[in-house]
Design a protein around this motif. Structure first.
Motif, PDB file in Angstrom:
ATOM      1  N   SER A  23      24.377 -23.007  16.935  1.00 61.89           N
ATOM      2  CA  SER A  23      23.249 -23.452  16.129  1.00 61.89           C
ATOM      3  C   SER A  23      23.042 -24.949  16.321  1.00 61.89           C
ATOM      4  CB  SER A  23      23.526 -23.145  14.658  1.00 61.89           C
ATOM      5  OG  SER A  23      22.476 -23.620  13.859  1.00 61.89           O
ATOM      6  N   CYS A  24      21.817 -25.349  16.601  1.00 61.02           N
ATOM      7  CA  CYS A  24      21.468 -26.757  16.791  1.00 61.02           C
ATOM      8  C   CYS A  24      21.533 -27.471  15.444  1.00 61.02           C
ATOM      9  CB  CYS A  24      20.076 -26.877  17.396  1.00 61.02           C
ATOM     10  SG  CYS A  24      19.484 -28.567  17.524  1.00 61.02           S
ATOM     11  N   SER A  25      22.201 -28.612  15.403  1.00 62.18           N
ATOM     12  CA  SER A  25      22.307 -29.351  14.142  1.00 62.18           C
ATOM     13  C   SER A  25      21.003 -30.036  13.768  1.00 62.18           C
ATOM     14  CB  SER A  25      23.438 -30.386  14.226  1.00 62.18           C
ATOM     15  OG  SER A  25      23.176 -31.311  15.256  1.00 62.18           O
ATOM     16  N   GLY A  26      20.063 -30.149  14.724  1.00 60.37           N
ATOM     17  CA  GLY A  26      18.782 -30.795  14.440  1.00 60.37           C
ATOM     18  C   GLY A  26      17.759 -29.866  13.830  1.00 60.37           C
ATOM     19  N   CYS A  27      17.605 -28.683  14.413  1.00 58.92           N
ATOM     20  CA  CYS A  27      16.541 -27.773  13.969  1.00 58.92           C
ATOM     21  C   CYS A  27      17.071 -26.409  13.518  1.00 58.92           C
ATOM     22  CB  CYS A  27      15.527 -27.583  15.089  1.00 58.92           C
ATOM     23  SG  CYS A  27      16.180 -26.681  16.520  1.00 58.92           S
ATOM     24  N   ASN A  28      18.369 -26.193  13.612  1.00 58.63           N
ATOM     25  CA  ASN A  28      19.024 -24.922  13.272  1.00 58.63           C
ATOM     26  C   ASN A  28      18.609 -23.778  14.188  1.00 58.63           C
ATOM     27  OD1 ASN A  28      20.614 -25.911  11.152  1.00 58.63           O
ATOM     28  ND2 ASN A  28      18.905 -25.735   9.725  1.00 58.63           N
ATOM     29  N   GLY A  29      17.970 -24.109  15.305  1.00 60.29           N
ATOM     30  CA  GLY A  29      17.653 -23.093  16.304  1.00 60.29           C
ATOM     31  C   GLY A  29      18.845 -22.878  17.233  1.00 60.29           C
ATOM     32  N   ASP A  30      18.659 -22.073  18.259  1.00 60.94           N
ATOM     33  CA  ASP A  30      19.726 -21.827  19.226  1.00 60.94           C
ATOM     34  C   ASP A  30      19.794 -22.965  20.237  1.00 60.94           C
ATOM     35  OD1 ASP A  30      20.469 -19.450  18.073  1.00 60.94           O
ATOM     36  OD2 ASP A  30      19.189 -18.225  19.377  1.00 60.94           O
ATOM     37  N   ALA A  31      21.020 -23.410  20.504  1.00 61.14           N
ATOM     38  CA  ALA A  31      21.238 -24.437  21.522  1.00 61.14           C
ATOM     39  C   ALA A  31      22.244 -23.895  22.521  1.00 61.14           C
ATOM     40  CB  ALA A  31      21.753 -25.714  20.885  1.00 61.14           C
ATOM     41  N   HIS A  32      21.965 -24.046  23.802  1.00 63.30           N
ATOM     42  CA  HIS A  32      22.873 -23.591  24.849  1.00 63.30           C
ATOM     43  C   HIS A  32      23.947 -24.642  25.079  1.00 63.30           C
ATOM     44  CE1 HIS A  32      20.549 -20.088  26.215  1.00 63.30           C
ATOM     45  NE2 HIS A  32      19.494 -20.806  25.824  1.00 63.30           N
ATOM     46  N   ILE A  33      25.193 -24.181  25.178  1.00 67.41           N
ATOM     47  CA  ILE A  33      26.304 -25.074  25.503  1.00 67.41           C
ATOM     48  C   ILE A  33      26.467 -25.049  27.017  1.00 67.41           C
ATOM     49  CG2 ILE A  33      28.746 -25.574  25.188  1.00 67.41           C
ATOM     50  CD1 ILE A  33      28.611 -23.896  22.600  1.00 67.41           C
ATOM     51  N   LYS A  34      26.465 -26.238  27.614  1.00 65.86           N
ATOM     52  CA  LYS A  34      26.605 -26.350  29.066  1.00 65.86           C
ATOM     53  C   LYS A  34      27.655 -27.402  29.386  1.00 65.86           C
ATOM     54  CE  LYS A  34      21.797 -25.030  29.857  1.00 65.86           C
ATOM     55  NZ  LYS A  34      20.553 -25.340  30.573  1.00 65.86           N
ATOM     56  N   ARG A  35      28.139 -27.411  30.623  1.00 66.47           N
ATOM     57  CA  ARG A  35      29.143 -28.384  31.053  1.00 66.47           C
ATOM     58  C   ARG A  35      28.554 -29.255  32.154  1.00 66.47           C
ATOM     59  NH1 ARG A  35      34.363 -28.464  29.970  1.00 66.47           N
ATOM     60  NH2 ARG A  35      34.403 -26.271  29.439  1.00 66.47           N
ATOM     61  N   LYS A  36      28.777 -30.577  32.021  1.00 63.47           N
ATOM     62  CA  LYS A  36      28.314 -31.497  33.053  1.00 63.47           C
ATOM     63  C   LYS A  36      29.041 -31.195  34.360  1.00 63.47           C
ATOM     64  CE  LYS A  36      27.965 -35.862  31.968  1.00 63.47           C
ATOM     65  NZ  LYS A  36      28.231 -37.212  31.412  1.00 63.47           N
ATOM     66  N   LYS A  37      28.347 -31.317  35.477  1.00 67.93           N
ATOM     67  CA  LYS A  37      28.965 -31.052  36.782  1.00 67.93           C
ATOM     68  C   LYS A  37      29.569 -32.304  37.389  1.00 67.93           C
ATOM     69  CE  LYS A  37      26.226 -27.044  38.029  1.00 67.93           C
ATOM     70  NZ  LYS A  37      25.314 -26.437  38.992  1.00 67.93           N
ATOM     71  N   THR A  38      29.183 -33.462  36.880  1.00 69.93           N
ATOM     72  CA  THR A  38      29.706 -34.708  37.433  1.00 69.93           C
ATOM     73  C   THR A  38      30.463 -35.472  36.359  1.00 69.93           C
ATOM     74  OG1 THR A  38      27.687 -35.880  36.838  1.00 69.93           O
ATOM     75  CG2 THR A  38      27.774 -34.932  39.054  1.00 69.93           C
ATOM     76  N   GLY A  39      31.246 -36.437  36.777  1.00 73.75           N
ATOM     77  CA  GLY A  39      31.966 -37.284  35.827  1.00 73.75           C
ATOM     78  C   GLY A  39      33.083 -36.553  35.120  1.00 73.75           C
ATOM     79  N   LYS A  40      33.117 -36.680  33.800  1.00 75.17           N
ATOM     80  CA  LYS A  40      34.220 -36.132  33.000  1.00 75.17           C
ATOM     81  C   LYS A  40      34.098 -34.647  32.690  1.00 75.17           C
ATOM     82  CE  LYS A  40      35.734 -40.267  30.649  1.00 75.17           C
ATOM     83  NZ  LYS A  40      36.098 -40.827  29.360  1.00 75.17           N
ATOM     84  N   LYS A  41      33.068 -33.986  33.167  1.00 77.71           N
ATOM     85  CA  LYS A  41      32.879 -32.545  32.933  1.00 77.71           C
ATOM     86  C   LYS A  41      32.832 -32.217  31.443  1.00 77.71           C
ATOM     87  CE  LYS A  41      33.596 -31.591  37.388  1.00 77.71           C
ATOM     88  NZ  LYS A  41      32.741 -32.372  38.201  1.00 77.71           N
ATOM     89  N   LEU A  42      32.195 -33.080  30.667  1.00 80.79           N
ATOM     90  CA  LEU A  42      32.077 -32.860  29.231  1.00 80.79           C
ATOM     91  C   LEU A  42      31.045 -31.784  28.927  1.00 80.79           C
ATOM     92  CD1 LEU A  42      32.029 -36.575  28.052  1.00 80.79           C
ATOM     93  CD2 LEU A  42      33.894 -34.953  27.782  1.00 80.79           C
ATOM     94  N   LEU A  43      31.196 -31.187  27.754  1.00 80.92           N
ATOM     95  CA  LEU A  43      30.222 -30.210  27.283  1.00 80.92           C
ATOM     96  C   LEU A  43      29.028 -30.945  26.693  1.00 80.92           C
ATOM     97  CD1 LEU A  43      32.680 -27.788  25.461  1.00 80.92           C
ATOM     98  CD2 LEU A  43      31.601 -27.422  27.681  1.00 80.92           C
ATOM     99  N   TYR A  44      27.879 -30.286  26.722  1.00 80.88           N
ATOM    100  CA  TYR A  44      26.695 -30.817  26.068  1.00 80.88           C
ATOM    101  C   TYR A  44      25.840 -29.654  25.606  1.00 80.88           C
ATOM    102  CZ  TYR A  44      24.045 -29.905  30.400  1.00 80.88           C
ATOM    103  OH  TYR A  44      23.453 -29.312  31.485  1.00 80.88           O
ATOM    104  N   LEU A  45      24.914 -29.952  24.683  1.00 77.97           N
ATOM    105  CA  LEU A  45      24.007 -28.929  24.167  1.00 77.97           C
ATOM    106  C   LEU A  45      22.615 -29.153  24.713  1.00 77.97           C
ATOM    107  CD1 LEU A  45      24.856 -28.680  20.356  1.00 77.97           C
ATOM    108  CD2 LEU A  45      25.794 -27.359  22.244  1.00 77.97           C
ATOM    109  N   HIS A  46      21.916 -28.055  24.932  1.00 81.00           N
ATOM    110  CA  HIS A  46      20.514 -28.141  25.294  1.00 81.00           C
ATOM    111  C   HIS A  46      19.737 -27.229  24.363  1.00 81.00           C
ATOM    112  CE1 HIS A  46      16.845 -27.169  27.738  1.00 81.00           C
ATOM    113  NE2 HIS A  46      16.782 -28.465  27.586  1.00 81.00           N
TER     114      HIS A  46
END
Length: 127
Positions: free
Chosen positions: A10-33
């Motif tokens: 759940s997106c903390s901004g709009c409470n809609g669905d947010a996809h969890i993805k992983r960065k391919k470069t650098g530290k390979k951190l997770l991010y939401l879209h």
């Protein structure tokens, strides 16, 4: 080519669905879209753990635990940070201007009184 979605949260901004993805470069951190809010690329330890748990199928950390952990981390990191004084305490300048009786400005008042007395005496003596 877009990064593949590893899970939904759940997106903390709009409470809609947010996809969890992983960065391919650098530290390979997770991010939401989120299609409504855009990218959330925060790298804090608690958020990264929460997003990883959502991918692993576990429940995300409850908000109460997140807040208390963040407060503890901040209080440990900011031990030397300035904090305002309460309104009841006197400042150092006010304390240093007080004479033994607890009144402030005693030295200046005494000096001014002596000056006036000298002017009066000299004024009357000149007649």
């Amino acid at each position: 080519m877009a990064n593949e979605s590893l899970g939904l949260i759940s997106c903390s901004g709009c409470n809609g669905d947010a996809h969890i993805k992983r960065k391919k470069t650098g530290k390979k951190l997770l991010y939401l879209h989120c299609k409504n809010c855009g990218l959330d690329q925060r790298s804090g330890k608690l958020l990264q753990e929460r997003w990883q748990q959502a991918i692993d199928g576990g429940a995300a950390l409850p908000p109460e635990r997140e807040k208390s952990s963040l407060i503890n981390e901040k209080s440990n990191n900011n031990l030397n940070e300035w904090e305002p004084e309460d309104g009841n305490s006197n400042s150092d300048n006010e304390k240093s201007n007080k004479d033994d009786s607890g009144r402030s400005g005693g030295g200046f008042k005494a000096l001014a009184g002596l000056g006036i007395a000298a002017a009066v005496i000299l004024g009357f003596g000149a007649r």
